[in-house]
Scaffold this active site. Structure first.
Site, PDB file in Angstrom:
ATOM      1  N   ARG A   1      73.018  57.123 126.735  1.00 52.69           N
ATOM      2  CA  ARG A   1      71.207  56.474 127.526  1.00 52.69           C
ATOM      3  C   ARG A   1      71.410  55.560 127.667  1.00 52.69           C
ATOM      4  O   ARG A   1      71.901  54.585 127.702  1.00 52.69           O
ATOM      5  CB  ARG A   1      70.687  56.770 125.513  1.00 52.69           C
ATOM      6  CG  ARG A   1      69.316  56.523 125.793  1.00 52.69           C
ATOM      7  CD  ARG A   1      68.028  56.283 125.347  1.00 52.69           C
ATOM      8  NE  ARG A   1      68.713  55.612 123.510  1.00 52.69           N
ATOM      9  CZ  ARG A   1      67.839  55.527 122.756  1.00 52.69           C
ATOM     10  NH1 ARG A   1      66.162  56.564 122.757  1.00 52.69           N
ATOM     11  NH2 ARG A   1      68.292  54.819 122.204  1.00 52.69           N
TER      12      ARG A   1
ATOM     13  N   ASP B   1      66.103  50.247 114.901  1.00 50.89           N
ATOM     14  CA  ASP B   1      66.699  49.583 116.395  1.00 50.89           C
ATOM     15  C   ASP B   1      64.874  49.824 117.048  1.00 50.89           C
ATOM     16  O   ASP B   1      63.760  48.903 116.001  1.00 50.89           O
ATOM     17  CB  ASP B   1      66.692  51.097 116.811  1.00 50.89           C
ATOM     18  CG  ASP B   1      66.115  52.452 117.109  1.00 50.89           C
ATOM     19  OD1 ASP B   1      64.463  52.362 116.563  1.00 50.89           O
ATOM     20  OD2 ASP B   1      65.950  53.280 117.517  1.00 50.89           O
TER      21      ASP B   1
END
EC number: 2.3.3.9
Length: 532
Positions: A168, A448
């Protein structure tokens, strides 16, 4: 990798960041020329699409509501499917995600998950060292040489039958100020994608392993089309077969849920699925409706996938993907094992099992976990209820989702504990991020950037769209926020945490963002200039 001279753009990207030993093997003249080529061909278009995001949000701030596009009805109603899915990606029942840190990569590849998503985005703090070290780590993982020895002398190596690697890159909005072209910072997305593809694409393609990518933060089909063109250009430059690069798109913005058919169509030669990026999606709901008092969300702990607007999102994604021959991936389980408290640990695992049971019974083809210990938990559920490699046969003809269901207000309450938790999570995560850590365990949850953004955005809305009050009728105001922030800043300083020295810096930034008249687009954008 040797590249024909006629394919190298006459300029190279310039490296401004401090390099370490080994970085020169990634930042080669040929690789930097490739980055410059991508920048010259695609950055102006990227900037135009970012400007369209700003204009779109201004319309939402003025009261317009997101909706399905009228100019793409033919795409939504047409009879088409994506290209056949590669054999390596036909069973994705459990995927593990994590930053591009060396030990993490080895543990993830060995975790028993079908796929490892190596993350340059929300679980990584993009220091220049982190980004380039991550490229070295992935290069070594691809060529089979990756190894790690801990300070205690424990050795880590990749075992047989590792997880399939999917990378990603950063979203279109994030810059990489340490690499410039003609004095302009490059897009972080092009740097991450370009360096990985340049050094690894041929080897992966020769092994029928892609390369494969997860694409984050898209808002519109045009942004997906830009990725498609970037990948096509890279394939041509690197002498790769067309459409060998495959993409799974995270549907993690509210505007994107109204264009899922269109996004798959824009990538139809290389799309293999969509993913319910639930945490960023909740953040996007908050940001999209930052000026809409009637769509405030309650404590984030109450905003579960069973609430109406999230249930509609999940089911529409499944229906859309399976209609188009693509996989519908479930979302992240943020829980991590709780050591030393068997009862609490079992309660946490029970939440994971319930969440994964909901996903597999709804028709998802796989799911995400953040910790290796959760791989067997999720796999047990999917193995029991999905004995076949996927559920493309589950068409969900019963789903009939309209615009209002996707933006429905969410009932619930705002509690003192929820408010205080948001302050603590936003502060501790920001301090860790500024110190170079993008994935942080807090209260037995793996936080996160996405989860920290929920906390930050909720605090802003609760303070600016008031007057609001807690369940005990006490007012929610800036003085309360300042007191809570000061309390948690002091606790972090006194805690002896490795990031305690970042507490004041993080506190100042969070206070500025929360007191600002307008909700900032991204915490990570505001913090990036302060990152080493």
């Amino acid at each position: 990798m040797a590249v024909p001279k006629e394919r190298i753009f006459p300029t190279q990207a310039q490296v401004l960041g401090a390099t370490r030993p080994g970085h020169d093997a990634i930042l080669t003249p040929e690789a930097l020329a490739f980055l410059a080529t991508l920048h010259h061909r695609f950055d102006a278009r990227r900037r135009e699409l970012l400007a369209e995001r700003v204009a779109r949000q201004a319309r939402y701030d003025d009261g317009q509501l997101p909706d399905f596009r009228t100019d793409t009805t033919a795409i939504r109603e047409g009879h088409w499917v994506v290209a056949p899915i590669p054999a390596a990606l036909r069973d994705r029942r459990v995927e593990i995600t994590g930053p591009v840190e060396r030990k993490m990569i080895i543990n993830a590849l060995n975790s028993g998950a079908k796929v490892f998503m190596a993350d340059f985005e929300d679980s990584s703090a993009p220091t220049f060292a982190n980004q380039i070290d991550g490229q070295i780590n992935l290069r070594d993982a691809v060529d089979g040489s990756i190894a790690y020895t801990s300070p205690e002398g424990k050795q880590y190596r990749v075992e047989e039958n590792p997880a399939v690697l999917v990378v990603r890159p950063r979203g279109w909005h994030l810059p990489e100020r340490h690499i410039t072209v003609d004095g302009e910072p490059m897009a972080g997305a092009l740097v991450d994608f370009g360096l990985f593809a340049f050094h690894n694409a041929r080897r992966l393609q020769a092994r029928d392993r892609g390369p494969y990518f997860y694409l984050p933060k898209l808002q519109a089909m045009e942004e997906a089309a830009l990725w498609n063109d970037v990948m096509a250009a890279a394939e041509e430059f690197l002498d790769l077969p067309p459409d060998c690069m495959k993409a799974t798109v995270l549907i993690e913005t509210l505007p994107a849920v109204f264009q899922m058919h269109e996004i798959l169509h824009a990538l139809r030669g290389r799309a293999v699925g969509l993913n319910c990026g639930r945490w960023d999606y909740i953040f996007s709901y908050l940001k999209t409706f930052r000026a809409h008092r009637d769509r405030l969300l309650p404590d984030r702990g109450q905003v579960l996938m069973t609430v109406p607007f999230l249930k509609a999102y999940s089911e529409l994604l499944i229906q859309t993907c399976h209609r188009r021959g693509a996989f519908a991936m479930g979302g992240m389980a943020a829980q991590i094992p709780i050591k030393g408290d068997e009862a609490a640990n079992e309660a946490a695992l029970a939440k994971v099992r319930a969440d994964k049971l909901r996903e597999v019974q709804a028709g998802h083809d796989g799911t995400w976990v953040a910790h290796p210990a959760l791989v067997p938990v999720a796999q047990e559920v999917f193995d029991k209820y999905m004995p076949s490699p996927n559920q493309l046969n589950v068409v969900r003809a019963d789903v009939n989702v309209c615009r209002d269901q996707l933006i429905a207000p969410c009932s619930g309450t705002i509690t003192r504990a929820g408010f205080d938790n948001n302050v603590e999570v936003a502060l501790r995560y920001t301090a860790s991020w500024l110190d170079g850590q993008g994935c942080v365990p807090i209260h037995h949850l793996m936080e996160d950037a996405a989860t920290a953004e929920i906390a930050r955005a909720q605090l802003w809305q609760w303070l600016h769209l008031g007057p609001l009050e807690f369940t005990d009728h006490a007012p929610i105001d800036a003085a309360l926020f300042d007191h809570s922030l000061a309390k948690h800043t002091h606790r972090l300083i006194e805690s002896g945490s490795p990031v305690a020295h970042r507490a004041e810096q993080a506190s100042t930034l969070l206070k500025q963002l929360t007191h600002a008249d307008e909700l900032g687009d991204f915490l990570t954008l505001a913090a990036y200039e302060q990152l080493a």
